[in-house]
Design an enzyme around this catalytic site. Sequence first.
Site, mmCIF file in Angstrom:
data_model
loop_
_atom_site.group_PDB
_atom_site.id
_atom_site.type_symbol
_atom_site.label_atom_id
_atom_site.label_comp_id
_atom_site.label_asym_id
_atom_site.label_seq_id
_atom_site.Cartn_x
_atom_site.Cartn_y
_atom_site.Cartn_z
ATOM 1 N N GLY A 80 9.481 6.696 -7.927
ATOM 2 C CA GLY A 80 8.335 7.610 -7.878
ATOM 3 C C GLY A 80 7.909 7.790 -6.439
ATOM 4 O O GLY A 80 8.242 6.967 -5.575
ATOM 5 N N SER A 114 5.764 7.833 -3.057
ATOM 6 C CA SER A 114 4.897 6.807 -2.490
ATOM 7 C C SER A 114 3.445 7.096 -2.882
ATOM 8 O O SER A 114 2.991 8.230 -2.777
ATOM 9 C CB SER A 114 5.052 6.843 -0.972
ATOM 10 O OG SER A 114 4.100 6.028 -0.402
ATOM 11 N N GLY A 115 2.761 6.081 -3.380
ATOM 12 C CA GLY A 115 1.357 6.273 -3.765
ATOM 13 C C GLY A 115 1.183 6.736 -5.202
ATOM 14 O O GLY A 115 0.054 6.986 -5.644
ATOM 15 N N CYS A 150 -22.896 0.727 1.054
ATOM 16 C CA CYS A 150 -24.139 1.334 1.535
ATOM 17 C C CYS A 150 -24.822 2.125 0.427
ATOM 18 O O CYS A 150 -26.043 2.097 0.298
ATOM 19 C CB CYS A 150 -23.877 2.182 2.766
ATOM 20 S SG CYS A 150 -22.667 3.460 2.513
HETATM 21 N N1 LIG Z 1 -7.374 -1.618 -4.169
HETATM 22 C C1 LIG Z 1 -7.352 -0.290 -4.346
HETATM 23 N N2 LIG Z 1 -8.515 0.371 -4.459
HETATM 24 C C2 LIG Z 1 -8.530 1.704 -4.655
HETATM 25 N N3 LIG Z 1 -7.430 2.460 -4.749
HETATM 26 C C3 LIG Z 1 -6.232 1.864 -4.645
HETATM 27 C C4 LIG Z 1 -6.133 0.455 -4.423
HETATM 28 N N4 LIG Z 1 -4.827 0.134 -4.358
HETATM 29 C C5 LIG Z 1 -4.126 1.292 -4.527
HETATM 30 N N5 LIG Z 1 -4.974 2.312 -4.703
HETATM 31 C C6 LIG Z 1 -4.615 3.731 -4.939
HETATM 32 O O1 LIG Z 1 -3.790 3.788 -6.071
HETATM 33 C C7 LIG Z 1 -2.726 4.687 -5.885
HETATM 34 C C8 LIG Z 1 -1.407 4.016 -6.230
HETATM 35 O O2 LIG Z 1 -1.156 2.970 -5.336
HETATM 36 P P1 LIG Z 1 0.136 2.058 -5.450
HETATM 37 O O3 LIG Z 1 0.063 1.022 -4.387
HETATM 38 O O4 LIG Z 1 0.260 1.606 -6.851
HETATM 39 O O5 LIG Z 1 1.286 3.115 -5.134
HETATM 40 P P2 LIG Z 1 2.862 2.898 -4.995
HETATM 41 O O6 LIG Z 1 3.500 3.883 -5.884
HETATM 42 O O7 LIG Z 1 3.222 1.479 -5.184
HETATM 43 O O8 LIG Z 1 3.087 3.310 -3.479
HETATM 44 P P3 LIG Z 1 4.248 2.854 -2.459
HETATM 45 O O9 LIG Z 1 5.544 3.329 -3.000
HETATM 46 O O10 LIG Z 1 3.881 3.594 -1.220
HETATM 47 O O11 LIG Z 1 4.133 1.393 -2.333
HETATM 48 C C9 LIG Z 1 -2.811 5.167 -4.459
HETATM 49 O O12 LIG Z 1 -3.297 6.478 -4.472
HETATM 50 C C10 LIG Z 1 -3.803 4.268 -3.801
HETATM 51 O O13 LIG Z 1 -4.631 5.001 -2.916
#
Ligand SMILES: Nc1ncnc2c1ncn2[C@@H]1O[C@H](COP(=O)(O)OP(=O)(O)OP(=O)(O)O)[C@@H](O)[C@H]1O
Length: 721
Positions: free
Chosen positions: A523, A525-526, A30
């Site tokens: 690490g 989550s997230g 938007c």
């Molecule tokens: N397609 C996307 N667009 C925008 N932000 C994203 C996207 N994918 C992930 N993120 C952001 O990037 C950050 C890292 O995400 P990621 O999936 O790599 O975390 P993770 O350590 O693998 O988490 P988990 O252990 O929960 O799987 C998060 O804060 C998430 O909000």
Amino acid sequence: MKSGGALLGGLRFGFGRRVPVVLQSEAAECGLACLAMVAGYHGYETDLGEMRRRFTASLKGMHLSRLMQVAAELRLDARAVRLELDELARLRLPCILHWDMNHFVVLTDVDRNGATIIDPAHGRLTLPLSEVSEAFTGVALELVPAANFEPAARKPSVSLRALAGSVEGLRSALLRVFALALVLEVLGILGPFYMQWVLDEVLVINDHSLLTLLGLGFLAVTLFTAAFSVLRSWVILYVNATLGVQWATNAFAHLMKLPLDFFERRHIGDVVSRYGAIQNIRQTITTELVSAVLDGIMASALLIVMSIYSLELTAVAIGILLLYLLLRWVAYEPLRAATERHIYAGATQQSHLLEAIRGVQALKRFNADSARTARFGNLLVETTNQQIREQQLSILFGAAQHLLLSAGHVAVIWLAALQVMHGGFTIGMLVAYAAYASQFIGRGDGLINAWISFRMLRLYGERLADIALAAPEKNVESTYLGPDPAPHLLAKNLAYRYGADEPWVLEDVSFELAPGESLAVVGLSGCGKSTLVKLLLGLLTAERGELLMGEVDVRQLGLRRYRALVGSVMQADTLFAGTLADNIALANPEASLDDIVAASRAAAVHDEIAALPMGYQSLVGDMGSVLSGGQQQRVLLARALLAKPRVLVLDEATSHLDSLRERQVNDNLRALGITRVVIAHRWESIVQCDRIMRLSDGRLKEVSRQVLEGNLLHQPDAELV
Ligand SMILES: Nc1ncnc2c1ncn2[C@@H]1O[C@H](COP(=O)(O)OP(=O)(O)OP(=O)(O)O)[C@@H](O)[C@H]1O
């Protein structure tokens, strides 16, 4: 200090310029759509496709600060203001309003009774101030052209060739259709002569033999006409099929070459609906292109024939056609807007449908199915309303068109009859002329309709352009001529974020992994573990830093070659519809059953597959619903192992397994001696790796096993992150 020109450009005289309506195609767009509208008002004509290509918005949408950055790049001075509802009239219009806490709209007009806004999701709306008050959050963005603002005419719409890729045999097939159709037209032009001869030559002198001759002659013409018309339909069928297959395949092949973030930034329904635009384009090309060219030629030929009969009468026929053109021109914009809204509503509805099917389990568990159905109903009503509006407009303009053309026809015959009375025409000439005039008006009508259809095609073209003009993945092919590099991984200062206004997910990630070594990444989550995995697999491209395999930069090695060396199992991996054997052999469809069995044994899933009645030939659903979660994970692992990778990247690939199976899988992998990067939360998987690193604050740091084990003893919940 602004230049005088820019200041004058800001003056509004209340006429002339109008804010163009740019509809969003996704919720997150938007902000971009609003900026495109304001920029368009000031003379920088652009569309959403171009905006999207220049300024990527992540699925989360844009913050006000990012909108201001984009505005600056469009050379618009942006000023964010906080204000009350009664102060709206003081804003410089058009401006952008923050709406309903999660949306932006453009305010184009405001007075004591209400305000006119353009909502990128719905189009132009006039709302009473009470409704504005409910939605307006009190934040507005004023935008005026900066000193260096440069108006730009809209770029010519993308060429069909760019959209379609090359289509073989199209030109010659179209030429054939054209030639056949031309013969038909010439035959058709003879028809009125037949009437004229019969009336003027046969009836007047009662000439039986001439009548027989004429009758037989024109019967032959009719036969030819029928034969040519069958042939033409045949060739059109062929063109349609060839064009359809080649085009759809080209677009699909291109879609498959696009980088992963193209898909991550869009809703699946939207991509599907954009892909579907090919159908509409093909339909218009094959049905309208040839007839439009023919209509043009024939209209000119008829014009010459008619002028031979009478110049004045021909001028009248041209006048009627010009009036009709004016009518279509007036009708064009409302019809285009209605069609655009219809397409947008249809795409939203399709997204909703696909999402509901994918998430049906959750909808059931949370008793959300009826709410979802109600929402679907609303979307369907919205789509149908738009369709009704489009059709109402068509009916109205259709009626006006019919009235105009029929009245024109009556006028032509009237005037021609007057000619007969004054001795300028014979009866036969009157009949023939009436037939030619009617054909001419019909041709003109066809030509104008085709012109409208081609202009409308732009709507579909722009939708398809989002796919067709998106840049394919880079660095796919190898420029490295040496042998396959050793499975030694070196990451140097990798940094990545999901959008220019998003925080860095990875800021400075470096590590080195020797051949055969295994690394566990832990690490919170997230924190970005999956993002790191996607970088390691070349699915995302780091904004900074480099990744080397055996001292060869992955960009030089080429993603295709690199991916053949690196196997992976991801968190949300899926199986495809087909047999288990097909799924395991995804990377190498030629693999023998022995290879498939060996990979399945290594993934500790062979016994369970062998126990199935159909063994490796068992069919799995497209969401893999035949298998349990743990079985699916092991089948996915078998699929990764089948290609005999040198490096294996596992993102929570054993999270659904019981500890016994997990140990078995880990032992098997260790025995294979493959270099591994493992993302895991469970101790079982972490502890079997040679090294452990923790990802936090966008950086990767080595953690000692003892510290991690100590944490485990004292804080059983915290240590694994
Ligand atoms: N397609 C996307 N667009 C925008 N932000 C994203 C996207 N994918 C992930 N993120 C952001 O990037 C950050 C890292 O995400 P990621 O999936 O790599 O975390 P993770 O350590 O693998 O988490 P988990 O252990 O929960 O799987 C998060 O804060 C998430 O909000």
